[in-house]
Design an enzyme around this catalytic site. Sequence first.
Site, PDB file in Angstrom:
ATOM      1  N   TYR A  63     -36.782 -81.728  -7.893  1.00 38.09           N
ATOM      2  CA  TYR A  63     -35.420 -81.229  -7.735  1.00 38.09           C
ATOM      3  C   TYR A  63     -35.329 -79.786  -7.239  1.00 38.09           C
ATOM      4  O   TYR A  63     -34.346 -79.435  -6.560  1.00 38.09           O
ATOM      5  CB  TYR A  63     -34.626 -81.392  -9.036  1.00 38.09           C
ATOM      6  N   ASP A 102     -28.564 -79.947 -17.980  1.00 41.74           N
ATOM      7  CA  ASP A 102     -29.247 -80.043 -16.692  1.00 41.74           C
ATOM      8  C   ASP A 102     -29.142 -81.456 -16.108  1.00 41.74           C
ATOM      9  O   ASP A 102     -29.006 -81.651 -14.897  1.00 41.74           O
ATOM     10  CB  ASP A 102     -30.736 -79.710 -16.822  1.00 41.74           C
ATOM     11  N   ARG A 148     -27.894 -70.953 -16.933  1.00 40.25           N
ATOM     12  CA  ARG A 148     -28.187 -71.943 -15.887  1.00 40.25           C
ATOM     13  C   ARG A 148     -27.830 -73.354 -16.327  1.00 40.25           C
ATOM     14  O   ARG A 148     -27.406 -74.164 -15.495  1.00 40.25           O
ATOM     15  CB  ARG A 148     -29.648 -71.863 -15.440  1.00 40.25           C
ATOM     16  N   GLY A 204     -24.424 -73.737 -15.600  1.00 42.80           N
ATOM     17  CA  GLY A 204     -24.307 -73.797 -14.143  1.00 42.80           C
ATOM     18  C   GLY A 204     -24.588 -75.187 -13.616  1.00 42.80           C
ATOM     19  O   GLY A 204     -23.874 -75.696 -12.737  1.00 42.80           O
TER      20      GLY A 204
END
Length: 404
Positions: free
Chosen positions: A67, A172, A243, A246
Amino acid sequence: MKKFLFSVRLLIAGAMFSFCISVHAQTSTDNSALATTELMANSIMQRHPQAWAMREFKQLKEPEWGYPYSLVLYGFQKLYLKTGNEAYLAYAKTFVDQLIDADGKIKGYAITEFNIDSINPGKLLFLLHEKYQDKRYLTAMQTLRTQLQWQPRTTGGGFWHKNIYPWQMWLDGLYMGAPYYAQYAQQFNEPAKSFDDIAHQFLLIESKTRDAKTGLLYHAWDESHLQLWANKDTGLSPHFWSRSMGWYAMALVDTLDYFPAKHPKRKELIRLLNELAEALLTVQHPSHLWYQVTDQGDRYGNYLETSGSAMFAYAFAKGVNKKYLPQKYQQIATDIFNGIVQGHTEFDKQGQLHLKNTCGSAGLGNEPYRTGTFEYYVSEAIRTDDPHGLGPFILAGVEIAAFQ
């Protein structure tokens, strides 16, 4: 090859000129955002003619399906669509073609690992299949969809992050799986239940990870409560990681691209985006960035981190462009992008642009065991030109360049 390199040098020279103007003026117009973005992309191609080599610390000898590469190359595809520059598309296509054989098999990919990270590179295949009509791409896309069909789930139906992370949902994972799932479901006319399932992934993890006091989302949730990092009462990891939020914010805006306009859960997804955006503004640093451990900027060792900040810039900019977020986020996104450029980029002697202060990687569990403590998050490597930051930086620049 000589013509290609010459054209790249011309692009860099022109982009650098525009970039310098924008920095000296301490402003960012639509055009300068695009010029800066192209300069970053062209610098990446100069440093790493082979995209699979961009993670320098790994010192790979051959390509790998992962990724971090697709995060950057998805930005390259968007930059191609914005500019029409075939070099950006070719850079991504070469990477994919090195990893998918004549039968459409993905090199190094094992479906039984049920690694949701492995779904994400599949997003590169849609544009390539549309443009080149190569059956290899379609076969690989179908394989990844099969993985989602059999991906292990929590008792409430949430995708496990990986087979080696049982009963765990990470923020994630929403970016890794949901946008691909939605695009595939739309393109191949899957029934409404696919979109019901996608919405459920977002709503479930938000309901488990949202902090009632701040509105921020914890990094992960272990349904079993067995992990050492998991709170024994809630199953939550102990901290907010910028993150991870995010990833979640980007997943929302990208998934909505393919979500049916009349689906009853569409408004719910937009609500989640708005609520998270507002919560994030309460802990934003005056420089317009966010700290690695989001809400603990006053603690020693914490630092302003560029990947999470660029992800928020992208999600906010796209949210405005798609009318999911109020207009005020146009200036907010622009200020984030400017803050990154002015405080966290630098030129080298060759005129290449570099992005600094990106967390190289962070996760939970595995070996050596990652505890999710504050000390853990701030101890992870801080890298320059890490794909986790470069990809969102390019995506954000493209979206900001689209402001009217």
